[in-house]
Design a protein around this motif. Structure first.
Motif, PDB file in Angstrom:
ATOM      1  N   GLY A 125       0.810  -1.205   0.000  1.00 47.23           N
ATOM      2  CA  GLY A 125       0.000   0.000   0.000  1.00 47.23           C
ATOM      3  C   GLY A 125       0.848   1.261   0.000  1.00 47.23           C
ATOM      4  N   LEU A 126       0.315   2.323   0.568  1.00 47.92           N
ATOM      5  CA  LEU A 126       1.000   3.612   0.561  1.00 47.92           C
ATOM      6  C   LEU A 126       2.274   3.585   1.402  1.00 47.92           C
ATOM      7  N   SER A 127       2.365   2.648   2.339  1.00 44.02           N
ATOM      8  CA  SER A 127       3.564   2.568   3.179  1.00 44.02           C
ATOM      9  C   SER A 127       4.797   2.161   2.382  1.00 44.02           C
ATOM     10  N   VAL A 128       4.603   1.690   1.148  1.00 44.69           N
ATOM     11  CA  VAL A 128       5.752   1.299   0.334  1.00 44.69           C
ATOM     12  C   VAL A 128       6.618   2.512   0.003  1.00 44.69           C
ATOM     13  N   VAL A 129       6.056   3.720   0.065  1.00 43.73           N
ATOM     14  CA  VAL A 129       6.856   4.932  -0.151  1.00 43.73           C
ATOM     15  C   VAL A 129       7.973   5.004   0.891  1.00 43.73           C
ATOM     16  N   VAL A 130       7.623   4.713   2.146  1.00 41.17           N
ATOM     17  CA  VAL A 130       8.626   4.701   3.215  1.00 41.17           C
ATOM     18  C   VAL A 130       9.645   3.594   2.953  1.00 41.17           C
ATOM     19  N   SER A 131       9.173   2.452   2.463  1.00 38.89           N
ATOM     20  CA  SER A 131      10.084   1.353   2.134  1.00 38.89           C
ATOM     21  C   SER A 131      11.068   1.769   1.055  1.00 38.89           C
ATOM     22  N   TRP A 132      10.553   2.433   0.000  1.00 35.73           N
ATOM     23  CA  TRP A 132      11.432   2.879  -1.085  1.00 35.73           C
ATOM     24  C   TRP A 132      12.487   3.853  -0.560  1.00 35.73           C
ATOM     25  N   ILE A 133      12.073   4.819   0.268  1.00 35.26           N
ATOM     26  CA  ILE A 133      13.009   5.822   0.798  1.00 35.26           C
ATOM     27  C   ILE A 133      14.052   5.161   1.690  1.00 35.26           C
ATOM     28  N   PHE A 134      13.585   4.263   2.569  1.00 32.04           N
ATOM     29  CA  PHE A 134      14.513   3.543   3.451  1.00 32.04           C
ATOM     30  C   PHE A 134      15.531   2.755   2.637  1.00 32.04           C
ATOM     31  N   LEU A 135      15.052   2.021   1.634  1.00 27.89           N
ATOM     32  CA  LEU A 135      15.952   1.211   0.823  1.00 27.89           C
ATOM     33  C   LEU A 135      16.899   2.069  -0.004  1.00 27.89           C
ATOM     34  N   LEU A 136      16.444   3.228  -0.440  1.00 25.70           N
ATOM     35  CA  LEU A 136      17.306   4.094  -1.242  1.00 25.70           C
ATOM     36  C   LEU A 136      18.580   4.441  -0.488  1.00 25.70           C
ATOM     37  N   PHE A 137      18.433   4.868   0.775  1.00 24.99           N
ATOM     38  CA  PHE A 137      19.600   5.343   1.521  1.00 24.99           C
ATOM     39  C   PHE A 137      20.386   4.224   2.196  1.00 24.99           C
TER      40      PHE A 137
ATOM     41  N   SER B   4       4.698  -6.367   9.796  1.00 25.41           N
ATOM     42  CA  SER B   4       4.222  -7.731   9.983  1.00 25.41           C
ATOM     43  C   SER B   4       5.095  -8.693   9.172  1.00 25.41           C
ATOM     44  N   LEU B   5       4.831  -9.980   9.353  1.00 25.79           N
ATOM     45  CA  LEU B   5       5.575 -10.984   8.585  1.00 25.79           C
ATOM     46  C   LEU B   5       5.309 -10.815   7.095  1.00 25.79           C
ATOM     47  N   LYS B   6       4.083 -10.464   6.732  1.00 29.44           N
ATOM     48  CA  LYS B   6       3.742 -10.254   5.326  1.00 29.44           C
ATOM     49  C   LYS B   6       4.523  -9.081   4.746  1.00 29.44           C
ATOM     50  N   TYR B   7       4.683  -8.023   5.546  1.00 31.26           N
ATOM     51  CA  TYR B   7       5.423  -6.854   5.084  1.00 31.26           C
ATOM     52  C   TYR B   7       6.858  -7.243   4.714  1.00 31.26           C
ATOM     53  N   PHE B   8       7.528  -7.973   5.609  1.00 26.96           N
ATOM     54  CA  PHE B   8       8.919  -8.331   5.356  1.00 26.96           C
ATOM     55  C   PHE B   8       9.039  -9.387   4.254  1.00 26.96           C
ATOM     56  N   SER B   9       8.024 -10.235   4.125  1.00 27.74           N
ATOM     57  CA  SER B   9       8.088 -11.275   3.097  1.00 27.74           C
ATOM     58  C   SER B   9       7.937 -10.704   1.694  1.00 27.74           C
ATOM     59  N   THR B  10       7.394  -9.494   1.584  1.00 28.88           N
ATOM     60  CA  THR B  10       7.219  -8.883   0.263  1.00 28.88           C
ATOM     61  C   THR B  10       8.373  -7.959  -0.108  1.00 28.88           C
ATOM     62  N   THR B  11       9.317  -7.739   0.802  1.00 33.12           N
ATOM     63  CA  THR B  11      10.415  -6.818   0.530  1.00 33.12           C
ATOM     64  C   THR B  11      11.374  -7.381  -0.508  1.00 33.12           C
ATOM     65  N   GLY B  12      11.421  -8.711  -0.631  1.00 36.44           N
ATOM     66  CA  GLY B  12      12.274  -9.321  -1.651  1.00 36.44           C
ATOM     67  C   GLY B  12      11.909  -8.853  -3.049  1.00 36.44           C
ATOM     68  N   LEU B  13      10.623  -8.553  -3.271  1.00 39.28           N
ATOM     69  CA  LEU B  13      10.199  -8.061  -4.584  1.00 39.28           C
ATOM     70  C   LEU B  13      10.697  -6.638  -4.830  1.00 39.28           C
ATOM     71  N   LEU B  14      10.877  -5.855  -3.776  1.00 36.32           N
ATOM     72  CA  LEU B  14      11.456  -4.530  -3.940  1.00 36.32           C
ATOM     73  C   LEU B  14      12.921  -4.647  -4.345  1.00 36.32           C
TER      74      LEU B  14
ATOM     75  N   ALA C 179      15.091   6.283  -7.656  1.00 34.44           N
ATOM     76  CA  ALA C 179      14.353   6.931  -6.567  1.00 34.44           C
ATOM     77  C   ALA C 179      13.173   7.727  -7.102  1.00 34.44           C
ATOM     78  N   PHE C 180      13.385   8.462  -8.199  1.00 34.19           N
ATOM     79  CA  PHE C 180      12.316   9.275  -8.765  1.00 34.19           C
ATOM     80  C   PHE C 180      11.141   8.405  -9.196  1.00 34.19           C
ATOM     81  N   LEU C 181      11.451   7.326  -9.926  1.00 36.67           N
ATOM     82  CA  LEU C 181      10.370   6.473 -10.427  1.00 36.67           C
ATOM     83  C   LEU C 181       9.632   5.783  -9.296  1.00 36.67           C
ATOM     84  N   THR C 182      10.365   5.217  -8.345  1.00 38.87           N
ATOM     85  CA  THR C 182       9.718   4.435  -7.288  1.00 38.87           C
ATOM     86  C   THR C 182       8.911   5.317  -6.334  1.00 38.87           C
TER      87      THR C 182
END
Length: 480
Positions: free
Chosen positions: A40-52, A203-213, A249-252
């Motif tokens: 969902g919208l929380s993936v924006v935070v995931s993208w920013i966290f992963l970027l840095f 949650s476990l689902k959140y971390f299990s989907t990070t591999g796709l990022l 970063a711009f695209l994601t």
């Protein structure tokens, strides 16, 4: 425009061009859709966290490895072989090759989906085609491309640049036009649109989907062969990696925010991963008074891009062992080439493993489930492959006195090892958690079945790698 921004000589490539070539190979517009559906919208935070914490270190690590082993033909496998040993180099080659097989099937599926939107203009493919017919058509596409590989590869490599460039433009256009629509009265579909909506649910689902990022953003090492075509690799290649990180970063980030304008993150269509990009351009066209024009144009660009990717993937996956693998690991029949220089038996193995995956997908209930499951598999095998990048970096920095590089990422050895270790551990954990099915509810038969399929698939794909050295050993014993 300064002369050093473009190719100043015909034999040199500028760093912005290399960054763009790597970008269109790594990430495309559709790569922001499945993380949005998963998180969902929380993936924006995931993208920013992963970027840095991940993307920038990852791409600067690739810079050092590329400039340390700049005369090696095997790419990632050469990095591991030189920093480790022949056995590890072989396993890197194998995993690099095998992770492309699910992606080949996935890309073939995307080709079918793009043509279905061009012909039907809607999402009714699943109603008009059974899973068996979908699998059969996917296999036919792979087989046709293999049979015509020698004739079409060169032309489609050129088309990959055209399609990739067009895909990049379409992605940027979507973000800009979404902003334009927002400023002219379009209401944000995701509500509430506040800071709380961006907060991840760990949650476990959140971390299990990070591999796709990670799957969506990995692949910076693909730019390594272009080093020899640069005027000043020491200074220009790291610049290319920085630009690659900024474009990603711009695209994601802004791409995800643009999706939130049109799609309610709390009620995303179940077939969003497969049909989301077409929905997006269809809705954008409607908002701008263009009808379905943007959707049809995107379908054409997607088809060209995916067919070009398929041709290049088939060639690269079947030739990868020719680069830099010790002779004792590979049976001679697998690397044998015909009169046209094509590794025919390697193509056959690619076809056979693709057929294995298609037979598994034929047991799933519908086309949308097939599409989602293949993405799930890519979110497992691709990050496992990426682990080798960080292994090579750790091995090199551990014995850094034995290697020379014109570029050093983090001069302090201890800090460099900590950063490399974090990237390795994070990637490995996310890949392992990826075994958890992402599109089925825990406790259901569908969840249990997909979990078993995930383990069987990875076991077979990686397990065949144990067979080849054994066959080579027997071959050498027979020839004594």
């Amino acid at each position: 425009m300064p002369n050093n921004f473009l190719q100043s000589k015909k034999n040199y490539m500028s760093w912005p061009v290399i960054a763009l070539l790597d970008f269109v190979t790594i990430i495309s517009f559709e790569n922001i859709f499945y993380p949005y559906q998963n998180q969902g919208l929380s993936v924006v935070v995931s993208w920013i966290f992963l970027l840095f914490t991940y993307v920038i270190p990852y791409e600067l690590i690739v810079s050092q490895l590329s400039l340390t082993f700049d005369n090696q033909s095997g790419g990632l496998a050469s990095w591991v072989r030189r920093s480790g040993n022949d056995t590890l180099g072989y396993w890197t080659s194998w995993m690099y090759w095998i992770q492309s097989v699910p992606y080949i099937v996935d890309v073939s599926n995307s080709v079918i989906v793009s043509f279905s939107w061009m012909v039907l203009g809607n999402n009714t493919l699943g109603n008009k085609m059974s899973t068996f017919e979908f699998g059969l058509l996917t296999f036919a596409i792979i087989l046709i491309f293999i049979l015509l590989e020698n004739a079409i590869k060169n032309s489609l490599e050129a088309l990959s640049l055209i399609g990739g460039g067009a895909m990049f433009i379409m992605s940027m256009l979507f973000v800009l036009l979404a902003g334009y629509a927002l400023m002219h009265g379009t209401r944000i579909a995701t509500q509430p649109f506040n800071w709380g909506a961006f907060m991840p649910n760990f949650s476990l689902k959140y971390f299990s989907t990070t591999g796709l990022l990670i799957f969506a953003m990995s692949g910076a090492e693909l730019a390594a062969p272009y080093i020899v075509q640069m005027r000043d690799p020491k200074h220009e290649f790291p610049k290319a990696m920085w630009l690659l990180a900024l474009m990603t970063a711009f695209l994601t980030i802004f791409g995800t925010l643009s999706l939130a304008v049109f799609f309610n993150a709390n009620a995303i269509p179940h077939d969003f991963k497969m049909n989301g990009p077409y929905y997006a351009f269809s809705m954008l066209g409607t908002e701008l008074g263009l009808g379905k024009f943007l959707m049809y144009f995107f379908a054409i660009v997607q088809a060209i891009f995916m067919m070009a990717q398929l041709a290049v993937l088939l060639d690269a996956s079947s030739r990868v062992f020719a680069g830099d693998v010790a002779d004792k690991f590979m049976p001679s029949w697998l690397t044998k080439k015909n009169k046209k220089g094509l590794p025919v038996n390697s193509y056959l193995m690619t076809t056979g493993l693709s057929l294995f995956l298609l037979l598994l997908t034929g047991t799933l209930p519908n086309i949308n489930t097939i599409y989602n499951w293949l993405l799930n598999i890519n979110g497992i095998v691709s990050p496992y492959k990426t682990c080798w990048v960080f292994f090579a970096f750790l091995a090199m920095r551990w014995r850094e006195k034995e290697f020379h590089s014109n570029y050093i990422f983090i001069r302090n050895r201890k800090i460099a090892l900590i950063v490399g270790g974090w990237c390795f551990l994070f990637t490995f954990v996310c890949a392992t958690l990826g075994f958890i099915p992402q599109d089925a509810d825990y406790g259901t038969k569908s969840f249990d079945y997909q979990l078993i399929m995930n383990f069987i698939t990875v076991f077979v794909l990686f397990g065949v790698g144990f067979l080849l050295p054994y066959l080579r050993k027997r071959e050498l014993n027979r020839n004594k």
